[in-house]
Design a protein around this motif. Structure first.
Motif, PDB file in Angstrom:
ATOM      1  N   SER A 373       0.815  -1.221   0.000  1.00 18.49           N
ATOM      2  CA  SER A 373       0.000   0.000   0.000  1.00 18.49           C
ATOM      3  C   SER A 373       0.844   1.265   0.000  1.00 18.49           C
ATOM      4  N   CYS A 375       1.551   3.014   2.464  1.00 17.02           N
ATOM      5  CA  CYS A 375       1.002   3.945   3.447  1.00 17.02           C
ATOM      6  C   CYS A 375       1.937   4.042   4.652  1.00 17.02           C
ATOM      7  N   LYS A 416      -7.065   4.444  -0.063  1.00 14.61           N
ATOM      8  CA  LYS A 416      -6.351   3.269  -0.542  1.00 14.61           C
ATOM      9  C   LYS A 416      -5.553   2.555   0.547  1.00 14.61           C
ATOM     10  N   CYS A 417      -5.481   3.122   1.734  1.00 11.37           N
ATOM     11  CA  CYS A 417      -4.725   2.475   2.808  1.00 11.37           C
ATOM     12  C   CYS A 417      -5.573   1.389   3.468  1.00 11.37           C
ATOM     13  N   GLN A 503     -10.905  -3.997   2.609  1.00 13.49           N
ATOM     14  CA  GLN A 503      -9.875  -3.625   1.647  1.00 13.49           C
ATOM     15  C   GLN A 503     -10.219  -4.003   0.212  1.00 13.49           C
TER      16      GLN A 503
END
Length: 559
Positions: A373, A375, A416-417, A503
């Motif tokens: 990811s 992140c 998107k995390c 997710q």
């Protein structure tokens, strides 16, 4: 004397030129006195004004003749500003503080620390729901709902959203039994299914559809070993092979190996068989136009890899074969089914106070997902080093190639995390699920599990996993096989009252569709709006009541 007409454009050619008009008299700046001979004071003022004007005009004329002087003007301005700023104390200059954009930072631990006392005091939410779940009316009035046929639903509609079937008519599965016999086969198709459990499942369903469409015989798919999942399991280790062949016998011929008389043509070596390299999401017409002639010619073809090699946009007959394979033919092997049924029974016992109802959460917070990811969480330099190393191990050079720019803040703002275990707990508590709710957590090995799982267990002490429900002896046959472990999670989630996906990916996509199929199109799914969650959890002043009253989730009701 000949008269000439005046033209302001002048004359052209060789004709006589017309006289030009007389020029205007030149003004004598500053020398003109008043009509009645003004005083010497007025004359002096006029004279001084004329000198200034003449000087200004002279300077301007010089500059116009030397236009390059203008290039030095910015430099002179900057030099003057530097001299000016050097004379001012820096203490008197106001500082410009750059604040990160809302939702770009991971501040959920700080939020939890601030809300912990209010959350503990709110454990009286059991009074709101006798089964540990928030009432349907309360749950929806807080969070909102989405239905494919109604769009966003108002509070007055929410109480009945899960009580009635799809209003367009009775929900019917796309599967019907074929009673016609199968014509002679055009040949054999051998495919290699790559990826994890559910990506392999996609390959199997597509292979059944292609084989049926081409009137071919399907060889039991081979599972490609991958360095990420590291699972050497075969088809029969995960699925009931006999049931698969039997359920498809009226639609697609399926055999476990290629006949010897066919393999003789290729020296009993599959590497000698023609291998199609098919583009992802190819239409079914491509298989008819390109693959079928080669199949008839060779009698055996190979397609590797085969994941995502068939378009979703296909005729009803092809979609029917996909559904038949996915929902009817693919049944987990007997060892997986036996342990899964045992864990479902134990989950219902753990949630006896809630009438046997439990919530299943699919949590993707394994190290590979966190690393992929890109992140940033709260681990500082140690976290960065660990995840950089994980990215290089799994995707060598993908994230470090020249020109690749990674913006963790923008990734988080775009939703998107992956949600952390803490954020999942905050979301469910905010939605009204009390700490007496039984939760089954489907996941792989959680990244820094001891640290990251602690707050979720504080909020939901009845949380269970396959590792806590089963003994070491029961899990031993599956423990070193990621696909078999994922199959156990899949089976327990299918039978939950509510399924929460955090997710995306193949696992929740298959599971949501499977639950709809099993329950007549009537299943409960929570899909968080992670963009709104990022802003909500990043708010420095939000209180517990605001968390419980902010709409951040999307429900799937009767669809």
């Amino acid at each position: 004397m000949q008269n000439h007409a005046y033209s302001r454009l002048g004359s052209f050619g060789g004709g006589a030129a017309a006289p030009s008009p007389p020029s205007s008299p030149r003004r004598a700046w500053g020398r003109r006195l008043s009509a009645k001979g003004g005083s010497m004071k007025a004359a002096g003022a006029g004279w001084s004004g004329g000198v200034v004007r003449r000087a200004a005009r002279a300077v301007l004329a010089a500059l116009l003749r030397r236009q390059a002087v203008f290039l030095f003007a910015p430099l002179l301005y900057v030099a003057a500003m530097l001299l000016y700023m050097g004379s001012i104390s820096l203490d008197s200059v106001p500082r410009i503080i750059s604040r990160p954009a809302p939702g770009s930072m991971y501040r959920s631990p700080q939020l939890y620390a601030r809300l912990r006392a209010d959350m503990d005091a709110d454990n009286a939410t059991d009074a709101r729901a006798t089964d540990g779940f928030p009432p349907v009316e309360t749950r929806f009035s807080l969070w909102g709902s989405y239905s494919a046929d109604n769009g966003w639903l108002g509070p007055n509609q929410l109480a009945t959203v899960w009580r009635h079937a799809y209003k367009g008519g009775i929900w019917r599965p796309c599967i019907s039994n074929n009673t016609n016999g199968l014509p002679e086969s055009n040949g054999y198709i051998y495919v290699e299914a790559n990826g994890g459990l559910n990506q392999q499942r996609t390959s199997i369903c597509n292979a059944v559809a292609v084989a049926g469409f081409l009137n071919a015989t399907l060889i039991i798919p081979n599972f490609h070993y991958h360095s990420i999942w590291r699972d050497p399991s075969k088809f029969s280790d995960i699925y009931d092979e006999d049931h698969f062949v039997e359920r498809l016998k009226n639609d697609v011929r399926v055999v476990d190996k290629v006949p010897d008389f066919i393999m003789e043509r290729f020296g009993h070596n599959l590497s000698n068989v023609f291998n199609f390299k098919i583009k992802a999401w190819s239409p079914i017409q491509f298989y008819e136009d390109v693959v079928l002639p080669k199949l008839i010619e060779e009698r055996l073809i190979r397609i590797s890899p085969f994941a995502n090699r068939l378009s979703f946009d296909a005729p009803p007959a092809v979609q029917r074969l996909r559904c038949l394979a996915n929902f009817e033919a693919l049944k987990f092997s007997k060892p997986i089914t036996a342990l899964s049924n045992t864990l479902v029974s134990r989950m219902r016992e753990k949630s006896a106070e809630n009438n046997g109802k439990y919530v299943a959460v699919h949590l993707r917070f394994e190290e590979d997902m966190v690393a992929f990811s890109c992140c940033v969480f709260d681990g500082g330099d140690d976290e960065k080093k660990e995840l950089d190393a994980a990215r290089e191990r799994g995707w060598r050079g993908k994230f470090t190639r020249p020109g690749r720019v990674i913006r963790p803040g923008a990734i988080r703002m775009n939703g998107k995390c992956p949600l952390t275990p803490l954020e999942v707990g905050l979301m469910l508590r905010g939605m009204g699920f009390s700490n007496s709710t039984a939760i089954y957590l489907a996941s792989g090995k959680i990244y820094k599990a001891e640290k990251n799982m602690a707050p979720l267990l504080e909020m939901f002490p009845l949380l269970q996993t396959k590792e806590t429900l089963a003994s070491d002896e029961e899990l031993a046959p599956f423990k070193n096989f990621s696909s078999r472990m994922a199959a156990i999670d899949y089976s327990v989630c299918v039978h939950s009252e509510v399924f929460v996906t955090t997710q995306g990916g193949n696992f929740p996509h298959f599971l949501v569709g499977h639950r709809r199929y099993l329950y007549g199109g009537h299943s409960k799914t929570i899909k968080p709006d992670k963009r709104r969650l990022a802003i909500l959890f990043d708010s420095p002043r939000i209180g517990y009541m605001e968390v419980t009253e902010t709409s951040i989730a999307q429900y799937e009701g009767s669809q």
